[in-house]
Design a protein around this motif. Structure first.
Motif, short mmCIF file in Angstrom:
data_model
loop_
_atom_site.label_atom_id
_atom_site.label_comp_id
_atom_site.label_asym_id
_atom_site.label_seq_id
_atom_site.Cartn_x
_atom_site.Cartn_y
_atom_site.Cartn_z
N PHE A 163 0.84 -1.21 0.00
CA PHE A 163 0.00 0.00 0.00
C PHE A 163 0.88 1.26 0.00
O PHE A 163 0.61 2.22 -0.71
CB PHE A 163 -0.91 0.04 1.24
CG PHE A 163 -1.94 -1.06 1.30
CD1 PHE A 163 -2.19 -1.89 0.22
CD2 PHE A 163 -2.69 -1.25 2.46
CE1 PHE A 163 -3.14 -2.90 0.28
CE2 PHE A 163 -3.65 -2.25 2.52
CZ PHE A 163 -3.87 -3.08 1.45
N VAL A 164 1.92 1.22 0.84
CA VAL A 164 2.81 2.39 0.94
C VAL A 164 3.51 2.61 -0.39
O VAL A 164 3.62 3.74 -0.89
CB VAL A 164 3.84 2.18 2.08
CG1 VAL A 164 4.88 3.29 2.10
CG2 VAL A 164 3.12 2.12 3.43
N ASN A 165 3.95 1.50 -1.00
CA ASN A 165 4.64 1.61 -2.29
C ASN A 165 3.70 2.17 -3.35
O ASN A 165 4.06 3.06 -4.13
CB ASN A 165 5.15 0.23 -2.71
CG ASN A 165 5.78 0.29 -4.08
OD1 ASN A 165 6.74 1.02 -4.29
ND2 ASN A 165 5.21 -0.44 -5.04
N GLU A 166 2.47 1.68 -3.37
CA GLU A 166 1.48 2.17 -4.34
C GLU A 166 1.31 3.68 -4.20
O GLU A 166 1.35 4.44 -5.18
CB GLU A 166 0.13 1.49 -4.12
CG GLU A 166 -0.95 2.00 -5.07
CD GLU A 166 -2.37 1.65 -4.62
OE1 GLU A 166 -2.63 1.63 -3.40
OE2 GLU A 166 -3.22 1.42 -5.50
N ASP A 167 1.16 4.12 -2.94
CA ASP A 167 0.92 5.54 -2.70
C ASP A 167 2.10 6.39 -3.19
O ASP A 167 1.92 7.45 -3.78
CB ASP A 167 0.67 5.77 -1.21
CG ASP A 167 0.06 7.14 -0.95
OD1 ASP A 167 -0.97 7.44 -1.58
OD2 ASP A 167 0.63 7.90 -0.16
N LYS A 168 3.29 5.87 -2.94
CA LYS A 168 4.51 6.60 -3.34
C LYS A 168 4.56 6.74 -4.87
O LYS A 168 4.83 7.82 -5.41
CB LYS A 168 5.72 5.80 -2.86
CG LYS A 168 6.85 6.65 -2.37
CD LYS A 168 7.79 5.76 -1.60
CE LYS A 168 9.19 6.28 -1.63
NZ LYS A 168 10.08 5.34 -0.98
N VAL A 169 4.28 5.64 -5.55
CA VAL A 169 4.36 5.65 -7.02
C VAL A 169 3.27 6.57 -7.59
O VAL A 169 3.53 7.40 -8.46
CB VAL A 169 4.21 4.21 -7.58
CG1 VAL A 169 4.07 4.22 -9.09
CG2 VAL A 169 5.40 3.36 -7.15
N LEU A 170 2.04 6.43 -7.08
CA LEU A 170 0.94 7.20 -7.66
C LEU A 170 1.05 8.69 -7.35
O LEU A 170 0.60 9.53 -8.12
CB LEU A 170 -0.41 6.66 -7.16
CG LEU A 170 -0.74 5.21 -7.52
CD1 LEU A 170 -2.14 4.84 -7.05
CD2 LEU A 170 -0.62 4.95 -9.02
N ALA A 171 1.66 9.00 -6.19
CA ALA A 171 1.77 10.42 -5.81
C ALA A 171 2.85 11.14 -6.62
O ALA A 171 2.93 12.36 -6.59
CB ALA A 171 2.06 10.53 -4.33
N ASP A 172 3.67 10.36 -7.32
CA ASP A 172 4.74 10.97 -8.12
C ASP A 172 4.24 11.13 -9.56
O ASP A 172 4.11 10.15 -10.29
CB ASP A 172 5.97 10.04 -8.07
CG ASP A 172 7.11 10.58 -8.92
OD1 ASP A 172 6.92 11.63 -9.59
OD2 ASP A 172 8.18 9.95 -8.92
N PRO A 173 3.97 12.37 -9.99
CA PRO A 173 3.38 12.56 -11.32
C PRO A 173 4.29 12.06 -12.44
O PRO A 173 3.82 11.80 -13.55
CB PRO A 173 3.18 14.07 -11.42
CG PRO A 173 3.64 14.67 -10.15
CD PRO A 173 4.21 13.62 -9.27
#
Ligand SMILES: Cc1cc2nc3c(=O)[nH]c(=O)nc-3n(C[C@H](O)[C@H](O)[C@H](O)COP(=O)(O)OP(=O)(O)OC[C@H]3O[C@@H](n4cnc5c(N)ncnc54)[C@H](O)[C@@H]3O)c2cc1C
Length: 469
Positions: free
Chosen positions: A437-447
């Motif tokens: 979940f943390v990894n997903e958030d990091k990737v998605l938050a990076d435009p």
């Protein structure tokens, strides 16, 4: 200053002195003994006394009332249950609608009790704004969730899509993509509720002993360091602390949730943000974020925490710099104006996660043990339902409360609850899910993340989330 003020902003803000009630000393008898003076224990005592004032009810609490999650939570009093979609899926539509009505009525039921008993806990019922924010995938995810809610028979009166313009009227975030609004939630001051309930049940004749940690329990008997209670019924209500009293810990995992609170913010800042009516809000990442504007104009904002190996409970309530920084980052993404505001309080707590990832209300009539819990992070409202339901089950009554799919009559704890896998599987499994979940958030938050990277991260998190269902 009392050590219990450090438990949370909420406990710190109480005007009453935090002095523990007398401990249990010696042997006594009761009709019902309840372990734990959080919402579950107190609501159970309250509804039992309402219906059967003659009952002798004793509550034994390890610390003081409000020490647990009930004095620490984010103050969302929700009219739903974790995993209700799965619990209700196989019911015919009419039964499902009856269950939904029961759940949606929770905030109003609590409001009625607050009014009746004169408990002031800053109750404001303005619903939840589940916002799609920070990255466009949140809109896709929320729209999918809304479709699923409608497939279960819920309607626009329960959950409705809000356009960006509509959302802006209530809450202004940096990158809005829309929101789901539900009216079925109130925000409260958690510690005022739990302490108010404790006073109320005492007034009704319940005996509440504090600084009385239970060391041993079995059907008919509860033993503390200095005393014991023999009772017809035993109600263990220790939720996130279940690991301390076998065999409960095999079935409920202590999972953390961690919160920060800002200093009271000026009116001009809130004029930019909104939330005038005390609405609860979140953004739709899998970090499980939750926030509210408190009655004294602070932002209280939390996000999911971790799970420690062996179910070790967190001794220190305050957060590390890194944990505070993550929460500051998340709310700063929503409200850039708040990026550097002072944070005055940070704290965490344990909540109880059942292996089936939904709550249970169990009545083992043979052994006379009743149990409500497994609420996950959604126990403020659910514990009211749990207390009401356990009271009826103990009194042998049947009603709409007792014929719900989360109620198990005549099953023991072992029969009724799934067992968590042994360590290290629990720790590895739970933390692998959270890491995804943390990894997903990091990737998605990076435009700048490439589309393939975004879909791999989301696909993995989605897959891992499947284990929680
Ligand atoms: C940080 C955080 C944020 C949350 N936010 C929300 C939210 O916004 N909305 C929501 O719906 N839910 C939320 N939750 C979950 C919710 O707070 C809980 O589900 C709910 O408070 C559970 O109440 P309880 O009475 O079952 O447990 P608790 O409040 O934990 O009470 C258990 C009590 O048992 C006592 N105890 C433990 N061991 C013993 C023993 N051996 N002997 C005697 N007493 C013992 C403890 O001291 C404690 O007082 C949150 C939880 C946390 C931790």
């Amino acid at each position: 200053m009392s050590a219990w003020r450090n438990v949370s902003l909420w406990m710190d803000q109480l005007e009453e002195p935090l002095i523990p009630r007398a401990p249990l000393v010696g042997a006594m008898e009761a009709d019902v003994v309840i372990i734990g003076a959080g919402y579950t224990g107190l609501w159970t005592a309250y509804y039992l006394k309402r219906q059967a004032p003659e009952l002798r009810i004793v509550i034994v609490e390890a610390e003081i009332s409000g020490f647990g999650a009930s004095g620490r939570n984010g103050g969302w009093l929700m009219g739903n249950l974790l995993g209700e979609d799965r619990l209700l899926a196989s019911l015919p539509l009419a039964a499902r609608q009856e269950s939904h009505q029961l759940l949606h009525g929770i905030p109003d039921e609590v409001a009625t009790v607050l009014q009746r008993e004169g408990i002031d806990c800053d109750y404001r019922k303005a619903g939840i704004l589940y916002t799609a924010a920070r990255y466009p995938e949140q809109e896709t995810s929320l729209r999918g969730q809304l479709r699923a809610l409608y497939e279960q028979g819920l309607t626009e009166a329960d959950y409705r899509w809000m356009s960006v313009n509509e959302l802006n009227e209530q809450l202004r975030i940096a990158t809005p993509y829309g929101a789901i609004h539900t009216p079925h939630c109130a925000t409260i001051h958690p510690a005022k509720l739990v302490r108010g309930l404790a006073r109320t049940v005492e007034r009704m004749g319940v005996q509440l002993f504090e600084k009385s940690r239970v060391r041993h329990w079995q059907p008919g008997l509860v033993r503390t360091e200095q005393g014991e209670v023999r009772a017809n019924w035993v109600v263990p209500a220790i939720e996130g602390y279940s690991v301390t009293l076998p065999p409960l810990g095999n079935h409920l995992l202590p999972v953390q949730s961690l919160i920060v609170a800002t200093a009271p913010l000026p009116a001009a800042t809130w004029a930019e943000i909104g939330l005038e009516r005390g609405q609860a809000f979140s953004e739709a990442s899998r970090q499980v974020t939750y926030g509210q504007r408190t009655k004294d104009d602070r932002l209280v904002f939390g996000a999911r925490g971790g799970y420690k190996f062996g179910g070790k409970l967190r001794a220190d309530a305050s957060l590390s710099d890194e944990e505070v920084a993550l929460r500051r980052y998340l709310f700063g993404e929503l409200f850039p104006i708040l990026k550097n505001v002072p944070i005055t309080h940070s704290w965490g707590g344990n909540l109880g996660m059942s292996r089936s990832f939904h709550p249970h209300m169990i009545c083992d009539r043979k052994n006379q043990v009743a149990l409500s819990g497994g609420y996950g992070g959604e126990g403020v409202g659910a514990s009211n339902l749990g207390g009401r339901t356990l009271a009826q089950l103990i009194l042998g009554e049947t009603s709409v409360l007792t014929r719900q799919p989360w109620v198990q009559l005549d099953s023991s704890i072992r029969q009724g609850l799934r067992t968590w896998e042994p360590e290290p599987c629990r720790w590895l499994g739970y933390n692998a899910i959270i890491k995804s979940f943390v990894n997903e958030d990091k990737v998605l938050a990076d435009p700048s993340s490439a589309p393939w990277k975004r879909s791999v991260a989301s696909g993995l998190a989605q897959f891992m989330e499947g284990f929680m269902k």
